[in-house]
Write a protein that holds these residues in place. Structure first.
Motif, PDB file in Angstrom:
ATOM      1  N   GLN A  80       0.864  -1.179   0.000  1.00  0.00           N
ATOM      2  CA  GLN A  80       0.000   0.000   0.000  1.00  0.00           C
ATOM      3  C   GLN A  80       0.899   1.227   0.000  1.00  0.00           C
ATOM      4  OE1 GLN A  80      -2.407   1.668  -0.308  1.00  0.00           O
ATOM      5  NE2 GLN A  80      -4.275   1.066   0.685  1.00  0.00           N
ATOM      6  N   LEU A  81       0.853   2.001  -1.092  1.00  0.00           N
ATOM      7  CA  LEU A  81       1.806   3.097  -1.265  1.00  0.00           C
ATOM      8  C   LEU A  81       1.328   4.423  -0.698  1.00  0.00           C
ATOM      9  CD1 LEU A  81       2.725   2.133  -4.936  1.00  0.00           C
ATOM     10  CD2 LEU A  81       4.058   1.642  -2.889  1.00  0.00           C
ATOM     11  N   GLY A  82       0.033   4.515  -0.414  1.00  0.00           N
ATOM     12  CA  GLY A  82      -0.496   5.768   0.161  1.00  0.00           C
ATOM     13  C   GLY A  82      -0.612   6.889  -0.858  1.00  0.00           C
ATOM     14  N   ILE A  83      -0.799   6.524  -2.151  1.00  0.00           N
ATOM     15  CA  ILE A  83      -0.957   7.554  -3.181  1.00  0.00           C
ATOM     16  C   ILE A  83      -2.454   7.812  -3.389  1.00  0.00           C
ATOM     17  CG2 ILE A  83      -0.306   8.250  -5.545  1.00  0.00           C
ATOM     18  CD1 ILE A  83       1.947   6.150  -5.406  1.00  0.00           C
ATOM     19  N   GLY A  84      -3.068   8.459  -2.427  1.00  0.00           N
ATOM     20  CA  GLY A  84      -4.475   8.883  -2.489  1.00  0.00           C
ATOM     21  C   GLY A  84      -5.432   7.816  -2.984  1.00  0.00           C
ATOM     22  N   GLY A 117       3.763   7.770   3.499  1.00  0.00           N
ATOM     23  CA  GLY A 117       3.434   7.135   2.224  1.00  0.00           C
ATOM     24  C   GLY A 117       4.364   7.689   1.158  1.00  0.00           C
ATOM     25  N   VAL A 118       4.187   7.248  -0.110  1.00  0.00           N
ATOM     26  CA  VAL A 118       5.069   7.695  -1.191  1.00  0.00           C
ATOM     27  C   VAL A 118       5.099   9.233  -1.359  1.00  0.00           C
ATOM     28  CG1 VAL A 118       5.323   7.664  -3.731  1.00  0.00           C
ATOM     29  CG2 VAL A 118       5.167   5.525  -2.450  1.00  0.00           C
ATOM     30  N   PRO A 119       3.942   9.930  -1.329  1.00  0.00           N
ATOM     31  CA  PRO A 119       4.011  11.394  -1.522  1.00  0.00           C
ATOM     32  C   PRO A 119       4.825  12.092  -0.425  1.00  0.00           C
ATOM     33  CG  PRO A 119       1.744  10.606  -1.728  1.00  0.00           C
ATOM     34  CD  PRO A 119       2.553   9.458  -1.224  1.00  0.00           C
ATOM     35  N   VAL A 128      12.196  12.469  -6.756  1.00  0.00           N
ATOM     36  CA  VAL A 128      10.930  12.211  -7.441  1.00  0.00           C
ATOM     37  C   VAL A 128      10.267  10.984  -6.818  1.00  0.00           C
ATOM     38  CG1 VAL A 128      11.446  13.260  -9.685  1.00  0.00           C
ATOM     39  CG2 VAL A 128      12.121  10.899  -9.260  1.00  0.00           C
ATOM     40  N   ALA A 129       8.928  10.993  -6.849  1.00  0.00           N
ATOM     41  CA  ALA A 129       8.158   9.941  -6.165  1.00  0.00           C
ATOM     42  C   ALA A 129       8.607   8.536  -6.582  1.00  0.00           C
ATOM     43  CB  ALA A 129       6.674  10.123  -6.441  1.00  0.00           C
ATOM     44  N   CYS A 130       8.814   8.334  -7.900  1.00  0.00           N
ATOM     45  CA  CYS A 130       9.122   6.986  -8.388  1.00  0.00           C
ATOM     46  C   CYS A 130      10.443   6.452  -7.843  1.00  0.00           C
ATOM     47  CB  CYS A 130       9.161   6.965  -9.908  1.00  0.00           C
ATOM     48  SG  CYS A 130       7.561   7.315 -10.624  1.00  0.00           S
ATOM     49  N   SER A 131      11.373   7.325  -7.532  1.00  0.00           N
ATOM     50  CA  SER A 131      12.669   6.853  -7.075  1.00  0.00           C
ATOM     51  C   SER A 131      12.542   6.175  -5.700  1.00  0.00           C
ATOM     52  CB  SER A 131      13.649   8.036  -7.090  1.00  0.00           C
ATOM     53  OG  SER A 131      14.543   7.979  -6.028  1.00  0.00           O
ATOM     54  N   GLY A 132      11.955   6.856  -4.730  1.00  0.00           N
ATOM     55  CA  GLY A 132      11.776   6.264  -3.399  1.00  0.00           C
ATOM     56  C   GLY A 132      10.780   5.115  -3.436  1.00  0.00           C
ATOM     57  N   CYS A 133       9.776   5.237  -4.279  1.00  0.00           N
ATOM     58  CA  CYS A 133       8.735   4.201  -4.375  1.00  0.00           C
ATOM     59  C   CYS A 133       9.324   2.917  -4.940  1.00  0.00           C
ATOM     60  CB  CYS A 133       7.596   4.716  -5.256  1.00  0.00           C
ATOM     61  SG  CYS A 133       6.293   3.508  -5.523  1.00  0.00           S
ATOM     62  N   GLY A 134      10.049   3.030  -6.048  1.00  0.00           N
ATOM     63  CA  GLY A 134      10.626   1.844  -6.691  1.00  0.00           C
ATOM     64  C   GLY A 134      11.605   1.140  -5.765  1.00  0.00           C
ATOM     65  N   LEU A 135      12.470   1.933  -5.127  1.00  0.00           N
ATOM     66  CA  LEU A 135      13.469   1.352  -4.221  1.00  0.00           C
ATOM     67  C   LEU A 135      12.776   0.637  -3.045  1.00  0.00           C
ATOM     68  CD1 LEU A 135      16.631   3.310  -3.085  1.00  0.00           C
ATOM     69  CD2 LEU A 135      15.504   1.724  -1.574  1.00  0.00           C
ATOM     70  N   SER A 136      11.750   1.285  -2.489  1.00  0.00           N
ATOM     71  CA  SER A 136      11.049   0.691  -1.342  1.00  0.00           C
ATOM     72  C   SER A 136      10.320  -0.587  -1.739  1.00  0.00           C
ATOM     73  CB  SER A 136      10.053   1.693  -0.744  1.00  0.00           C
ATOM     74  OG  SER A 136      10.751   2.841  -0.321  1.00  0.00           O
ATOM     75  N   LYS A 137       9.695  -0.578  -2.933  1.00  0.00           N
ATOM     76  CA  LYS A 137       8.967  -1.775  -3.372  1.00  0.00           C
ATOM     77  C   LYS A 137       9.931  -2.956  -3.553  1.00  0.00           C
ATOM     78  CE  LYS A 137       6.645   0.043  -6.863  1.00  0.00           C
ATOM     79  NZ  LYS A 137       5.674   0.339  -7.927  1.00  0.00           N
ATOM     80  N   ARG A 138      11.072  -2.693  -4.211  1.00  0.00           N
ATOM     81  CA  ARG A 138      12.029  -3.786  -4.439  1.00  0.00           C
ATOM     82  C   ARG A 138      12.520  -4.349  -3.104  1.00  0.00           C
ATOM     83  NH1 ARG A 138      13.650  -0.393  -8.471  1.00  0.00           N
ATOM     84  NH2 ARG A 138      15.318   0.519  -7.227  1.00  0.00           N
ATOM     85  N   GLU A 221      -3.849   4.507 -14.268  1.00  0.00           N
ATOM     86  CA  GLU A 221      -2.401   4.475 -14.021  1.00  0.00           C
ATOM     87  C   GLU A 221      -2.102   5.284 -12.764  1.00  0.00           C
ATOM     88  OE1 GLU A 221       0.373   3.474 -15.672  1.00  0.00           O
ATOM     89  OE2 GLU A 221      -0.480   2.653 -17.510  1.00  0.00           O
ATOM     90  N   CYS A 222      -0.980   5.015 -12.149  1.00  0.00           N
ATOM     91  CA  CYS A 222      -0.547   5.835 -11.019  1.00  0.00           C
ATOM     92  C   CYS A 222      -0.360   7.274 -11.514  1.00  0.00           C
ATOM     93  CB  CYS A 222       0.771   5.287 -10.490  1.00  0.00           C
ATOM     94  SG  CYS A 222       1.563   6.367  -9.296  1.00  0.00           S
ATOM     95  N   PRO A 223      -0.840   8.272 -10.772  1.00  0.00           N
ATOM     96  CA  PRO A 223      -0.700   9.661 -11.235  1.00  0.00           C
ATOM     97  C   PRO A 223       0.765  10.075 -11.433  1.00  0.00           C
ATOM     98  CG  PRO A 223      -1.507   9.577  -8.958  1.00  0.00           C
ATOM     99  CD  PRO A 223      -1.575   8.189  -9.506  1.00  0.00           C
ATOM    100  N   ASN A 224       1.676   9.401 -10.754  1.00  0.00           N
ATOM    101  CA  ASN A 224       3.097   9.757 -10.894  1.00  0.00           C
ATOM    102  C   ASN A 224       3.728   9.198 -12.168  1.00  0.00           C
ATOM    103  OD1 ASN A 224       3.118  11.100  -8.392  1.00  0.00           O
ATOM    104  ND2 ASN A 224       3.326   9.149  -7.348  1.00  0.00           N
ATOM    105  N   ALA A 225       2.997   8.333 -12.868  1.00  0.00           N
ATOM    106  CA  ALA A 225       3.564   7.724 -14.077  1.00  0.00           C
ATOM    107  C   ALA A 225       3.543   8.703 -15.249  1.00  0.00           C
ATOM    108  CB  ALA A 225       2.786   6.471 -14.447  1.00  0.00           C
ATOM    109  N   THR A 226       2.671   9.723 -15.173  1.00  0.00           N
ATOM    110  CA  THR A 226       2.552  10.671 -16.282  1.00  0.00           C
ATOM    111  C   THR A 226       3.912  11.305 -16.577  1.00  0.00           C
ATOM    112  OG1 THR A 226       0.619  11.268 -14.998  1.00  0.00           O
ATOM    113  CG2 THR A 226       0.865  12.386 -17.111  1.00  0.00           C
TER     114      THR A 226
HETATM  115  S1  SF4 Z   1       4.503   5.300 -11.136  1.00  0.00           S
HETATM  116 FE1  SF4 Z   1       5.050   3.356 -10.148  1.00  0.00          FE
HETATM  117  S2  SF4 Z   1       7.051   3.748  -9.183  1.00  0.00           S
HETATM  118 FE2  SF4 Z   1       6.145   5.747  -9.674  1.00  0.00          FE
HETATM  119  S3  SF4 Z   1       5.081   6.336  -7.789  1.00  0.00           S
HETATM  120 FE3  SF4 Z   1       3.577   5.311  -9.086  1.00  0.00          FE
HETATM  121  S4  SF4 Z   1       3.611   3.192  -8.430  1.00  0.00           S
HETATM  122 FE4  SF4 Z   1       5.473   4.148  -7.637  1.00  0.00          FE
END
Ligand code: SF4
Ligand code: ZN
Ligand code: ZN
Length: 328
Positions: A80-84, A117-119, A128-138, A221-226
């Motif tokens: 659970q990433l906590g992205i709203g 959470g990620v934000p 950037v959100a994806c950097s901490g998110c990706g590292l934490s998920k792995r 899609e995750c809003p941060n993927a844009t």
């Molecule tokens: S796009 Fe993927 S890596 Fe980036 S914040 Fe969203 S879920 Fe995480």
């Protein structure tokens, strides 16, 4: 158009294979191809315990479905990433899927485990959100596997994902990342085997499977993927694929066949031994792992910004919760 295997109307056309199939034969083909990829690369062996990473999107849920249908006992792991609302909806579809099929699911809530959470993590670290998110998920995938006794972690990466990563790595000649790209990353001290059974299916093929199996998945899609570079790479590859069907598969497969083994051999010679992180015990090449370093920094800054109370100390061990199907 007729199905290649029977007289029914074809529902899915696979241009790169010169194949058209009805719904029933498509499902059969898709599952048989997955079983073949698993066998060919010895992804899952007798006695293995499999954890499958579930985001709630089509790829991960379809993978869980196929593995289960092929007779593997795969436990889901949802982070659970906590992205709203995006994360709330991901949690909803994941728990519903597990509940409806009676499948075991483990949930790790980032905010519950670590207070952010990620934000907030992105705000605190300035990354950037994806950097901490990706590292934490792995990190969490491997840690949960280690703690709960799983030696295999499966992810739903498809051909589009893998070809886009390859293109990104090739454009910058990332010689450190290229040797590690492949459908299987072998087990090493403290690291579970990472497998990608869908690596030869296009995104469209996985979506067709999910649709025909009536899997309710998260479409947004995750809003941060844009604006992510990976989307640009996918677009470029799709344009090539339109004009030259089979390009994506050839790009990835020929790399894996001809180039990756040479690079991996070179890497093997200089592979650094792993030690245990002094904070959390996870395998790492340095003294402290990247996850502990990231979160240590996040805690220092989050406290200054009053996002966390002064008294809260960083505790790396995640709070993994087993969601029994009836509680989901
Ligand atoms: S796009 Fe993927 S890596 Fe980036 S914040 Fe969203 S879920 Fe995480
Ligand atoms: Zn048919
Ligand atoms: Zn650590």
């Amino acid at each position: 158009m007729r199905c290649r295997k029977c007289t029914q109307n074809a529902q899915v056309e696979l241009r790169r294979h010169g194949l058209a199939l009805c719904a029933a034969h498509y499902l059969e083909w898709f599952e048989a191809q997955t079983a073949r990829a698993i066998r060919r690369h010895k992804m899952i062996r007798e006695g293995d315990r499999v954890l499958v990473a579930i985001s709630g999107g089509k790829d991960s849920l379809a993978l869980w479905e196929v593995l289960t249908r092929l007779g593997y006992e795969a436990t889901g792991l949802h982070i659970q990433l906590g992205i709203g609302e995006y994360s709330e909806r991901a949690y909803e579809v994941t728990t519903r899927f597990a509940r409806e099929r009676g499948l075991p699911l483990i949930v790790v809530d980032l905010a519950e485990s670590y207070g952010l959470g990620v934000p907030e993590l992105s705000l605190a670290t300035g990354r950037v959100a994806c950097s901490g998110c990706g590292l934490s998920k792995r990190y969490l995938m491997n840690e949960v596997a280690r703690e709960e006794g799983f030696n295999v972690v499966a992810t739903g990466h498809n051909l589009d994902d893998e070809a886009a990563v390859l293109l990104g790595n090739v454009l910058r000649w990332q010689t450190d990342a290229l040797p590690r790209q492949g459908p299987v990353l072998p087990e090493r001290e403290g690291l579970a085997r990472r497998i990608k059974p869908f690596y030869l299916f296009t995104e469209r093929e996985v979506a067709s499977y999910a649709l025909l199996r009536r899997i309710a998945y998260q479409h947004e899609e995750c809003p941060n993927a844009t604006g992510a570079k990976s989307l640009l790479y996918k677009e470029a590859l799709n344009r090539l694929e339109e004009r030259m069907p089979g390009t994506k598969q050839a790009f990835l497969e020929q790399f894996l066949k001809k180039i990756q083994p040479i690079l991996a051999e070179g890497l093997g010679a200089q592979e650094v031994a792993l030690k245990e992180c002094e904070r959390c015990g996870a395998p790492t090449t340095g003294e402290t792992c990247a996850f502990c370093r990231l979160w240590d920094q996040a805690y220092r800054r989050a406290k200054k910004r009053k996002l966390l109370p002064e008294s809260r100390a960083f505790e790396p061990r995640p709070r993994a919760r087993r969601v029994a199907p009836e509680e989901g």
